[in-house]
Design an enzyme around this catalytic site. Structure first.
Site, mmCIF file in Angstrom:
data_model
loop_
_atom_site.group_PDB
_atom_site.id
_atom_site.type_symbol
_atom_site.label_atom_id
_atom_site.label_comp_id
_atom_site.label_asym_id
_atom_site.label_seq_id
_atom_site.Cartn_x
_atom_site.Cartn_y
_atom_site.Cartn_z
ATOM 1 N N HIS A 1 60.789 46.750 -1.598
ATOM 2 C CA HIS A 1 62.338 46.680 -0.839
ATOM 3 C C HIS A 1 63.607 46.221 -1.840
ATOM 4 O O HIS A 1 64.404 46.784 -1.523
ATOM 5 C CB HIS A 1 62.161 45.697 0.358
ATOM 6 C CG HIS A 1 60.950 46.001 1.359
ATOM 7 N ND1 HIS A 1 60.032 45.152 1.413
ATOM 8 C CD2 HIS A 1 60.651 47.138 1.959
ATOM 9 C CE1 HIS A 1 59.094 45.720 2.412
ATOM 10 N NE2 HIS A 1 59.503 46.662 3.005
ATOM 11 N N GLY B 1 61.819 54.567 -0.142
ATOM 12 C CA GLY B 1 60.855 54.445 -1.212
ATOM 13 C C GLY B 1 60.099 55.590 -1.394
ATOM 14 O O GLY B 1 59.265 56.286 -0.412
HETATM 15 P P1 AMP Z 1 58.639 49.429 5.183
HETATM 16 O O1 AMP Z 1 59.185 47.983 5.378
HETATM 17 O O2 AMP Z 1 57.427 49.382 4.693
HETATM 18 O O3 AMP Z 1 58.910 50.431 6.367
HETATM 19 O O4 AMP Z 1 59.572 49.977 3.837
HETATM 20 C C1 AMP Z 1 60.959 49.819 4.047
HETATM 21 C C2 AMP Z 1 61.254 50.994 2.765
HETATM 22 O O5 AMP Z 1 60.884 50.398 1.461
HETATM 23 C C3 AMP Z 1 60.646 52.376 3.053
HETATM 24 O O6 AMP Z 1 61.744 53.276 2.227
HETATM 25 C C4 AMP Z 1 59.502 52.293 1.782
HETATM 26 O O7 AMP Z 1 59.087 53.447 1.325
HETATM 27 C C5 AMP Z 1 59.865 51.313 0.661
HETATM 28 N N1 AMP Z 1 58.806 50.831 0.111
HETATM 29 C C6 AMP Z 1 57.840 49.842 0.563
HETATM 30 N N2 AMP Z 1 57.223 49.553 -0.359
HETATM 31 C C7 AMP Z 1 57.428 50.082 -1.660
HETATM 32 C C8 AMP Z 1 57.299 49.961 -2.900
HETATM 33 N N3 AMP Z 1 55.916 49.296 -3.317
HETATM 34 N N4 AMP Z 1 57.963 50.577 -3.836
HETATM 35 C C9 AMP Z 1 59.082 51.180 -3.394
HETATM 36 N N5 AMP Z 1 59.558 51.529 -2.127
HETATM 37 C C10 AMP Z 1 58.777 50.769 -1.262
#
Ligand code: AMP
Length: 285
Positions: free
Chosen positions: A37, A147
Site C-alpha cells: 500500500h 496495485g
Molecule cells: P487492498 O487494501 O488489499 O484492497 O489493496 C489496496 C490497494 O493496494 C489495491 O490497489 C491493491 O492492488 C494494492 N496492493 C495490495 N497489495 C499490494 C502489493 N503487494 N503490491 C502492490 N500493491 C498492492
C-alpha cells in the site's frame, strides 16, 4: 494530517485543495496497510500535491462466507503509517456513511469481470467498482493509484473510468513482494508459519511460467500443467482456485503466448485466499 470520516467534509477538503491549485492523488485501500500500500502512496506523492488514502472495509465486495467480519482493522496504525509517508488525508468513512439506508445503485461490468476472480466471487467486482466510483466522486482526484497485485481490479477500474467518462487518470504500480517472493497482502497474516512457507509456491510457479515463456514454450496448456505440478495442488494446505493465462487487455484465456500476457493464480493456503500474477512476453516479441 487529517482523518476524515464524513463524505461532506471530504468533499469540502478536496474543493479547498483544488481552489489552491493542488493536484489530488487517491489511494483506495481496505486498510491493514503494508509496504505494498505504501508503495502506492509514494507513487501518488510523486505525481500529485495532496495524497488522500481511503481506508474502508467495503462490505459490498465481500461474499457470503468470506472474511468481512475478521478482516484485519487497525485505523490507529494505518493513520500513523500514512502520517510518516506524508499523506494529507486519511478518509475512513463508516459503512453507514457510504451505504445509508436506501442505497440501491451499483456499477456492474459485464465482460472483464466474469473470468478469473469474478468466476468464484460473484458480486465481488460489482462491490469494488461501486465503492471505487463513490470514492472517485467524493474525493475528486486527478489520479488514483492501484496495485498490479489485483490485476483484474486495476483493469476493471480503467474500463470503468473510460466507459463512464470519469475525467481522471488511473496509475497501476508494481507488486511489492516479501524477500522470498510472496506478494504482500493483508491476508498473509492469516497464514501459520508452515502455511507461510508453502505459500511461496505461488510465486515460484509464476517465475517458472516466465522462464518457460522466455525459453520459447508458448503453449499455455503446457505452462499451466507445469505450474500446477510445481504448486502440488491438493496437497494441504494449498488448493488452487485457478491458474489462468490471459491477454493483458480483456483478460480472456489464450492458447498461445504472444506479446504481453498475464499469468494469474489464485489459491487457498489454509484459510487465506491468495492471488498473484506476472506479465510475461516471449523473448522474440
Ligand atoms: P487492498 O487494501 O488489499 O484492497 O489493496 C489496496 C490497494 O493496494 C489495491 O490497489 C491493491 O492492488 C494494492 N496492493 C495490495 N497489495 C499490494 C502489493 N503487494 N503490491 C502492490 N500493491 C498492492
Amino acid at each position: 494530517m487529517d482523518v476524515i470520516s464524513s463524505i461532506e467534509e471530504m468533499r469540502q477538503d478536496s474543493a479547498r485543495a483544488r481552489a489552491r491549485g493542488q493536484r489530488i492523488g487517491l489511494v483506495p485501500t481496505l486498510g491493514a496497510l503494508h509496504e505494498g500500500h505504501l508503495s502506492l502512496v509514494r507513487v501518488a506523492r510523486e505525481r500529485t500535491d495532496r495524497v488522500v488514502v481511503s481506508v474502508f472495509v467495503n462490505p459490498t465486495q465481500f461474499g457470503e462466507g468470506e472474511d468481512l467480519e475478521c478482516y484485519p482493522r487497525d485505523l490507529e496504525r494505518d493513520t500513523a503509517l500514512c502520517r510518516e509517508e506524508g499523506v494529507a488525508v486519511v478518509f475512513a468513512p463508516s459503512a453507514r456513511e457510504m451505504y445509508p439506508a436506501g442505497h440501491s445503485v451499483y456499477v456492474d461490468e459485464q465482460d472483464v469481470s466474469t473470468g478469473l476472480c469474478g468466476a468464484s466471487r460473484p458480486g465481488h467486482f460489482r462491490g469494488v467498482l461501486t465503492v471505487v466510483a463513490k470514492l472517485l466522486n467524493i474525493v475528486g482526484p486527478d489520479i488514483a493509484v492501484f496495485g498490479q497485485k489485483d490485476a483484474q481490479q486495476a483493469c476493471l477500474v480503467r474500463r470503468m473510468v473510460t466507459d463512464l467518462d470519469i475525467p481522471m487518470g488511473i496509475v497501476v504500480a508494481p507488486i511489492v513482494r516479501e524477500e522470498d517472493g510472496l506478494a504482500m497482502s493483508s491476508r498473509n497474516r492469516y497464514l501459520s508459519p508452515e502455511e507461510r512457507k508453502r505459500a511461496t509456491c505461488l510465486y515460484r510457479a509464476l517465475c517458472l511460467a516466465r522462464q518457460l515463456v522466455e525459453g520459447g514454450v508458448v503453449d499455455t496448456g503446457v505452462i499451466r500443467e507445469r505450474m500446477r505440478a510445481l504448486i502440488d495442488d491438493g496437497a494441504p494446505p494449498v488448493a488452487i482456485e485457478y491458474i489462468e493465462i490471459v491477454d493483458n487487455r480483456r483478460l480472456k484465456p489464450v492458447d498461445c503466448v504472444e506479446g504481453e500476457t498475464l499469468v494469474a493464480v489464485a489459491a487457498r493456503v489454509g484459510s487465506a485466499r491468495l492471488i498473484d500474477n506476472v506479465v510475461v512476453k516471449p523473448a522474440c516479441s
